[in-house]
Design an enzyme around this catalytic site. Structure first.
Site, PDB file in Angstrom:
ATOM      1  N   SER A 144       0.837  -1.204   0.000  1.00 26.67           N
ATOM      2  CA  SER A 144       0.000   0.000   0.000  1.00 26.67           C
ATOM      3  C   SER A 144       0.865   1.244   0.000  1.00 26.67           C
ATOM      4  O   SER A 144       2.009   1.217   0.458  1.00 26.67           O
ATOM      5  CB  SER A 144      -0.883   0.005   1.247  1.00 26.67           C
ATOM      6  OG  SER A 144      -1.620  -1.189   1.335  1.00 26.67           O
TER       7      SER A 144
HETATM    8  C1  LIG Z   1      -2.970  -4.325   0.248  1.00 26.93           C
HETATM    9  S1  LIG Z   1      -2.297  -5.903   0.590  1.00 26.93           S
HETATM   10  C2  LIG Z   1      -1.516  -5.706   2.152  1.00 26.93           C
HETATM   11  C3  LIG Z   1      -0.506  -4.615   2.231  1.00 26.93           C
HETATM   12  C4  LIG Z   1       0.398  -4.696   3.406  1.00 26.93           C
HETATM   13  N1  LIG Z   1      -0.274  -4.573   4.667  1.00 26.93           N
HETATM   14  C5  LIG Z   1       1.566  -3.740   3.305  1.00 26.93           C
HETATM   15  O1  LIG Z   1       2.375  -3.746   4.228  1.00 26.93           O
HETATM   16  O2  LIG Z   1       1.693  -2.982   2.333  1.00 26.93           O
HETATM   17  C6  LIG Z   1      -3.697  -6.862   1.020  1.00 26.93           C
HETATM   18  C7  LIG Z   1      -3.367  -8.287   1.393  1.00 26.93           C
HETATM   19  O3  LIG Z   1      -4.505  -8.852   2.019  1.00 26.93           O
HETATM   20  C8  LIG Z   1      -4.439 -10.235   1.800  1.00 26.93           C
HETATM   21  N2  LIG Z   1      -5.730 -10.836   2.116  1.00 26.93           N
HETATM   22  C9  LIG Z   1      -6.877 -10.797   1.406  1.00 26.93           C
HETATM   23  N3  LIG Z   1      -7.846 -11.483   2.031  1.00 26.93           N
HETATM   24  C10 LIG Z   1      -7.307 -11.969   3.170  1.00 26.93           C
HETATM   25  C11 LIG Z   1      -7.821 -12.755   4.255  1.00 26.93           C
HETATM   26  N4  LIG Z   1      -9.073 -13.186   4.276  1.00 26.93           N
HETATM   27  N5  LIG Z   1      -6.978 -13.066   5.265  1.00 26.93           N
HETATM   28  C12 LIG Z   1      -5.687 -12.645   5.265  1.00 26.93           C
HETATM   29  N6  LIG Z   1      -5.163 -11.895   4.266  1.00 26.93           N
HETATM   30  C13 LIG Z   1      -5.963 -11.557   3.236  1.00 26.93           C
HETATM   31  C14 LIG Z   1      -4.035 -10.338   0.337  1.00 26.93           C
HETATM   32  O4  LIG Z   1      -3.469 -11.608   0.041  1.00 26.93           O
HETATM   33  C15 LIG Z   1      -3.032  -9.188   0.226  1.00 26.93           C
HETATM   34  O5  LIG Z   1      -1.713  -9.640   0.333  1.00 26.93           O
END
Ligand SMILES: C[S@@+](CC[C@H](N)C(=O)[O-])C[C@H]1O[C@@H](n2cnc3c(N)ncnc32)[C@H](O)[C@@H]1O
Length: 401
Positions: free
Chosen positions: A76
């Site tokens: 992000s």
């Molecule tokens: C925007 S990214 C995370 C960015 C991160 N926090 C960073 O440090 O930049 C969103 C993440 O959420 C994860 N995700 C989506 N659904 C999820 C779930 N039900 N449980 C855990 N992770 C999930 C995706 O695989 C993805 O890697």
């Protein structure tokens, strides 16, 4: 000078510039978040990117896409991460669960909780978990725990959490998050409500939650048990309605006819500004408000107004609909809001919409006037109503002061 040293020097000066930019954008409310952004080497979490991209304050970097090219995981933008960390008000020693890993935000969290705190970062995707683990280790944050899990069930092993910070767009608040956050804890979540997303910081309020702040944001969608497909209803070529309610019925044929019929234009005399606040007001005003998306092609042809290209709240009643537009207000130097309406009852829907535009402008036109409550409910207990968005496990209630 060695290559590594040179990269380190450039990264350090780009990082300092990014932090300055975030200060100028007014993101920081605390010294702690600014210090964390100054400390964490973001480029280590974006090794395939040029340093300038890694340190662009407002740029998300896509890490993984699905077969259709939609982003599944991204690093992000620092801007929104810092905004959410400020909403979280994290203190040293806290236990934090991050839903959705990338590594960078977990490292910022580790800086904020310090050596006495705990950071658990969960991702549903094994590749992302592996990548986040490797980046965190390379950057010196071996103490962050990265786990593979569908965080819809939280991560019960390390509860209770003082903060749960969600970094994927959630359509609902699963009961596990309410169970696993401590009595005085806070959940910060990008919540989808009738087609829009706001990062809401929620504190406990009885059995439910109440907002302490909300901010504009955009995130990749939640996968796994909490995944939700919003309903997309094509009306005509290049025109789609987007809505939460799967049962709501529409006369799509008549509405499609209305799109290409005459267009009524009505001006409100009220100021148009703070579009994100107005948007939240409009989508929460009535269940008859849905998101209208239209193509640039139809805008160029003069069929629809420009606001439809990014999605705009539209009031749909029977075979008529209205949506907001704006025009410069020469007297104030700002903008005046107005409405375009189509269909046999165009005058009626336009009048109702204009009434909402005026009410917002005269009574609620400022930042933070909404209060968002989450009330857990058994499935099927609630109906959509004014200010009420029905979810699976509860309802979102939005009121305005
Ligand atoms: C925007 S990214 C995370 C960015 C991160 N926090 C960073 O440090 O930049 C969103 C993440 O959420 C994860 N995700 C989506 N659904 C999820 C779930 N039900 N449980 C855990 N992770 C999930 C995706 O695989 C993805 O890697």
């Amino acid at each position: 000078m060695s290559m590594v040293r040179e990269t380190g020097d450039t990264a350090a000066s780009l990082r300092a510039a990014m932090v300055n930019e975030l200060y100028e954008m007014g993101v920081f409310r605390s010294e702690a978040v600014a210090k964390a952004c100054s400390a964490v080497p973001r480029h280590v979490f974006a090794a395939d990117e040029p340093l300038e991209s890694a340190y662009a304050a407002n740029k998300a970097l896509v890490i993984k896409r699905d077969v259709a090219g939609q982003a599944l995981s991204s690093l992000s933008a620092t801007h929104i991460q810092a905004v959410m960390l400020e909403q979280a008000e994290i203190e040293p020693g806290m236990r934090v669960l991050e839903v959705g890993s990338g590594g960078y935000n977990a490292a910022l969290l580790a800086e904020l909780v310090g050596d006495t705190g705990t950071v658990v970062s969960a991702d549903i995707d094994a590749e992302i978990v592996e990548r986040a683990r490797a980046c965190l280790d390379a950057a010196g944050y071996g103490r962050v725990r990265v786990v593979l899990a569908d965080a819809d069930s939280g991560v019960p092993e390390h509860t209770p959490y003082d903060r749960i910070i969600v970094t994927a767009a959630a359509w609902d608040i699963p009961p596990a998050w309410l169970d696993q956050v401590s009595e005085r804890g806070r959940i910060i979540v990008p919540l989808r409500m009738r087609g829009i997303t706001r990062s809401v910081a929620f504190d406990r309020d009885g059995a439910g939650l109440v907002s302490v702040s909300y901010r504009l944001c955009g995130f990749v969608p939640m996968q796994g048990n909490g995944a939700y497909t919003e309903r997309l209803l094509p009306l005509a070529d290049g025109v789609t309605l987007q809505l939460d309610d799967q049962r709501q019925e529409f006369d799509t044929e008549a509405l499609a006819g209305a799109v290409h019929g005459p267009r009524l234009e009505v001006w409100s005399g009220a100021a148009f500004d703070l579009p994100d606040e107005l948007e939240l007001f409009l989508v929460s005003s009535t269940p008859q408000m849905v998101m209208l998306h239209g193509s640039k092609h139809l805008v160029d042809q003069g069929v629809l107004g420009l606001s439809v290209t990014r999605g705009v709240p539209a009031l749909v009643i029977g075979s008529s609909f209205a949506y907001r537009t704006k025009r410069p207000n020469e007297a104030t130097g700002g903008f005046e809001s107005g409405v375009f309406a189509h269909g046999p009852e165009a005058e009626m829907v336009a009048a109702r919409y204009v009434e909402l535009l005026r009410r917002w402008a005269f009574e609620h036109r400022r930042r933070g006037a909404a209060r968002i409550r989450y009330v857990p409910l058994a499935e099927g207990e609630a109906e959509p109503a004014v200010g009420v968005v029905v979810k699976r496990f509860g309802v979102v209630e939005i009121t305005w002061s």
